[in-house]
Structures are given as structure tokens and as C-alpha cells.
Motif scaffolding. Structure first.
Motif, short mmCIF file in Angstrom:
data_model
loop_
_atom_site.label_atom_id
_atom_site.label_comp_id
_atom_site.label_asym_id
_atom_site.label_seq_id
_atom_site.Cartn_x
_atom_site.Cartn_y
_atom_site.Cartn_z
N UNK A 89 9.10 1.56 -5.30
CA UNK A 89 8.88 2.42 -4.14
C UNK A 89 8.26 1.72 -2.94
N UNK A 90 7.89 0.46 -3.08
CA UNK A 90 7.12 -0.20 -2.03
C UNK A 90 7.78 -0.16 -0.65
N UNK A 91 9.07 -0.44 -0.51
CA UNK A 91 9.66 -0.36 0.84
C UNK A 91 9.54 1.05 1.46
N UNK A 92 9.74 2.08 0.65
CA UNK A 92 9.61 3.45 1.14
C UNK A 92 8.16 3.76 1.46
N UNK A 93 7.25 3.30 0.62
CA UNK A 93 5.82 3.53 0.87
C UNK A 93 5.38 2.86 2.17
N UNK A 123 3.77 6.01 -11.95
CA UNK A 123 2.90 5.53 -10.87
C UNK A 123 3.68 5.46 -9.55
N UNK A 124 4.94 5.06 -9.60
CA UNK A 124 5.76 5.01 -8.39
C UNK A 124 5.98 6.39 -7.80
N UNK A 125 6.26 7.37 -8.67
CA UNK A 125 6.44 8.76 -8.18
C UNK A 125 5.15 9.28 -7.59
N UNK A 126 4.02 9.00 -8.24
CA UNK A 126 2.73 9.47 -7.74
C UNK A 126 2.39 8.81 -6.40
N UNK A 160 1.80 9.21 -0.56
CA UNK A 160 2.15 8.74 0.78
C UNK A 160 2.61 9.90 1.66
N UNK A 161 3.36 10.83 1.08
CA UNK A 161 3.80 12.00 1.84
C UNK A 161 2.62 12.91 2.15
N UNK A 162 1.71 13.07 1.20
CA UNK A 162 0.50 13.86 1.44
C UNK A 162 -0.26 13.27 2.63
#
Length: 189
Positions: free
Chosen positions: A62-66, A121-124, A129-131
Motif C-alpha cells: 500500500x505504500x504508493x497509495x499511502x 496491516x496494509x488494510x489498516x 490514511x483516509x481517516x
């Protein structure tokens, strides 16, 4: 090539093949894409499944999206921030739809708790990040930022994976309008 370099090269060669062929990609195809003998794979990975699981986990990193979510200007209006977040999530889900479905099956079949923890952990992290994108305007919302983030992820997921989804015509702005405005036209009862 050192074992870790060979491992990384095999994973890098496998990811595009997973997008193209799904988890049924053959070790022959992987070896050919990596430019190695087929036996080389098993010198680094115990099984084809372990290579595929590692490749799926890497592809779903998820790092690029994060990072992109973290770059959203928190001073921008809520609607604009949420639309940008929804577009990023839609893009991530659409790009990896086939792999996300495969990942669930593979992880369950492999019963690899370490991989389950990494994916969880990636989903969390994506949710958190959206929160963070929502929190500056928490006072304007009837629901807490965490609940709004969950709804955003649900809508994006249903739009990508659901039988009635339409990712090409259902933009982030449309998702946000649904979340913030509902379905009634202005002034409708």
C-alpha cells in the motif's frame, strides 16, 4: 546474483505475469520472464505458491497509495480531499482487482499467518490514511472519521468488485457526493 537479489528479481518478474495470467501463471513463464532456468525458482522459493504469495503481497504493497494520500492538501475543502482520496482508492482497487481476489484465496490456502498480518496491516494503514484526510473536518460529519473512511472504502470496493460496479463512470467525486449528499436531489423530501 545473491539470493535476496535473485528473490527480488523473481518477484519483480512475477508481478506483471500475475496481472496478465492470474495465480495460474506457470513457473516456466516466470523463469522465462526473469531470464533464469526454471529450477532457479526453487533454489530461492520452496514452492511456486510461496513465490506467488510473496509477489502478490509485494504487488499489493500500500505504500504508493499511502504516500499519495499523505500528499493530499489537508487545507483543501473536505469534498475535494475526499474526492482525491476516493480516486486514489478506486485506482488502487481497479489496478489490483484480480490480485486482491487471488490474495485472499492464496493466503487462506497457505495459512501463512505472517502474510495475513502483513495484509491486515496494509488494510489498516490505508484506512488510517483516509481517516487522516477526513479528520480536519470531523466536526461537520454525523459519523466519526473512521466510519466515514470505512464507508468510502466499502463504496470503492463495491464499485470495483461488485456485480453492479462501474469504475469507469463512477468517479471519486461521485462517490463523495453519495457519501456527503446522499441520493436525494437538493430540496427533495
Amino acid at each position: 546474483m545473491a539470493p535476496e537479489e535473485r528473490r527480488a528479481a523473481l518477484i519483480a518478474a512475477t508481478i506483471p505475469l500475475l496481472h496478465e495470467h492470474g495465480v495460474d501463471v506457470s513457473t516456466r513463464q516466470i523463469a522465462q520472464a526473469a531470464g533464469v532456468a526454471e529450477g532457479t525458482i526453487f533454489g530461492v522459493f520452496e514452492t511456486k505458491t510461496s513465490l506467488v504469495v510473496c509477489s502478490v503481497v509485494k504487488a499489493l504493497d500500500p505504500e504508493p497509495t499511502l504516500e499519495a494520500l499523505g500528499a493530499i492538501d489537508l487545507a483543501a475543502p473536505l469534498r475535494e480531499r475526499l474526492a482525491a482520496a476516493a480516486d486514489l482508492v478506486h485506482e488502487r482497487f481497479a489496478k489490483n482487482a484480480q490480485l486482491m481476489t487471488a490474495a485472499r484465496k492464496l493466503v487462506i490456502a497457505a495459512q501463512d499467518q505472517d502474510t495475513v498480518k502483513r495484509m491486515t496491516a496494509g488494510r489498516e494503514a490505508l484506512h488510517a490514511a483516509i481517516v487522516s484526510v477526513i479528520e480536519p473536518d470531523a466536526g461537520q460529519l454525523r459519523r466519526p472519521p473512521g466510519a466515514v473512511a470505512t464507508l468510502l472504502l466499502m463504496f470503492c470496493g463495491a464499485n470495483t468488485y461488485g456485480p453492479f460496479g462501474d469504475p469507469t463512470n463512477f468517479s471519486g467525486a461521485e462517490t463523495v457526493s453519495l457519501l456527503l449528499d446522499g441520493l436525494l436531489t437538493r430540496g427533495a423530501q
